[in-house]
Enzyme design. Structure first.
Site, PDB file in Angstrom:
ATOM      1  N   SER A 135       0.863  -1.180   0.000  1.00  0.00           N
ATOM      2  CA  SER A 135       0.000   0.000   0.000  1.00  0.00           C
ATOM      3  C   SER A 135       0.893   1.221   0.000  1.00  0.00           C
ATOM      4  CB  SER A 135      -0.878  -0.005   1.268  1.00  0.00           C
ATOM      5  OG  SER A 135      -1.463   1.252   1.515  1.00  0.00           O
ATOM      6  N   TYR A 148      -2.039  -1.058  10.695  1.00  0.00           N
ATOM      7  CA  TYR A 148      -1.997  -1.216   9.243  1.00  0.00           C
ATOM      8  C   TYR A 148      -0.685  -0.683   8.685  1.00  0.00           C
ATOM      9  CZ  TYR A 148      -3.827  -1.161   4.438  1.00  0.00           C
ATOM     10  OH  TYR A 148      -4.035  -1.375   3.091  1.00  0.00           O
TER      11      TYR A 148
END
Length: 253
Positions: A135, A148
């Site tokens: 990401s 995350y």
């Protein structure tokens, strides 16, 4: 196995985690279209079974929150796509430790165990592709996403180590780093923000999610899938240990 040419993956075995929806489902469909034998893994039994049945592929119902379940997933795989993940948003001082642990197990330890089981076969065959769906948060941090961001930074480091160890055996390892992707998770976030702020969903996307992104559009799952498939095609032998951004220019800021 000699270097592949084109995107004909007939005879290749591909494992995709988090395959039931979003990026994972798009990747599963793309590799199936290229002729690969896909093992679609997800904890959503109904969705992943339906997808596999539609494509004539294999479903594995597995909860990667328990890394013991990952130990044999990579057996026989020529391509591993580590995609499974989850999100929780909270200030660090309020972040539940058990959720933090679950996110790291799903997004770091389970991918490690999957790759660990896949590498011996790849080494023996002289070809393999490890594709980690990272990401922009593997390259940049955002507030309130401590687990995350930590997990995505960790998978970046793991991917680079795999690249170094796999290089003599024809195995590459890379991270794909998209910005916000049009997945069910993101669409739920958009709807919630629109309702809370009483603004149109398009405005939420542009003013909140894409505030730091010059290209004002969400990434589509099929774009990520196409990028993943490209890494299995010709001319990619020297692309390894890379973090490949598709973030609309976010990290150019």
């Amino acid at each position: 196995m000699s270097e592949r040419t084109g995107l004909d993956l007939n005879g290749a075995r591909v494992l995709v985690t988090g395959a039931a929806s979003g990026i994972g489902a798009a990747v599963t469909r793309r590799f199936a279209a290229a002729g690969a034998e896909v093992v679609a893994a997800d904890k959503d039994a109904d969705a992943v079974t339906a997808l596999a049945a539609e494509l004539g592929d294999t479903a594995r119902v597995v909860d990667l929150g328990d890394p013991d379940n990952a130990d044999d997933l990579g057996d026989g795989a020529d391509v591993v796509v580590n995609n499974a993940g989850l999100q929780h948003v909270a200030p660090l001082q309020e972040f539940p430790p058990e959720v933090f642990g679950t996110i790291l197990r799903v997004m770091v330890e389970s991918p490690f165990r999957i790759v660990r089981s896949a590498l011996p076969g790849m080494y023996q065959r002289g070809w393999g592709r490890i594709i980690n769906i990272s990401s922009v948060h593997g390259l940049r941090a955002s507030p309130f996403k401590s687990a995350y961001v930590t997990a995505k930074h960790a998978i970046e480091g793991l991917s680079k180590t795999i690249a170094l160890e796999g290089a003599p055996y024809g195995v590459t390892s890379n991270c794909l780093c998209p910005g916000f992707v049009r997945t069910p998770l993101v669409e739920r976030q958009v709807a919630e923000q629109a309702r809370l702020h009483r603004v149109p969903e398009d405005q939420v996307i542009e003013d909140v999610l894409l505030a730091r992104t010059p290209v004002k559009r969400l990434v589509e799952p099929d774009e990520v899938a196409e990028f993943a498939a490209w890494l299995c095609g010709p001319g990619t032998t020297s692309i390894t240990g890379a973090s490949l951004s598709m973030d609309g220019g976010w990290t150019a800021n």
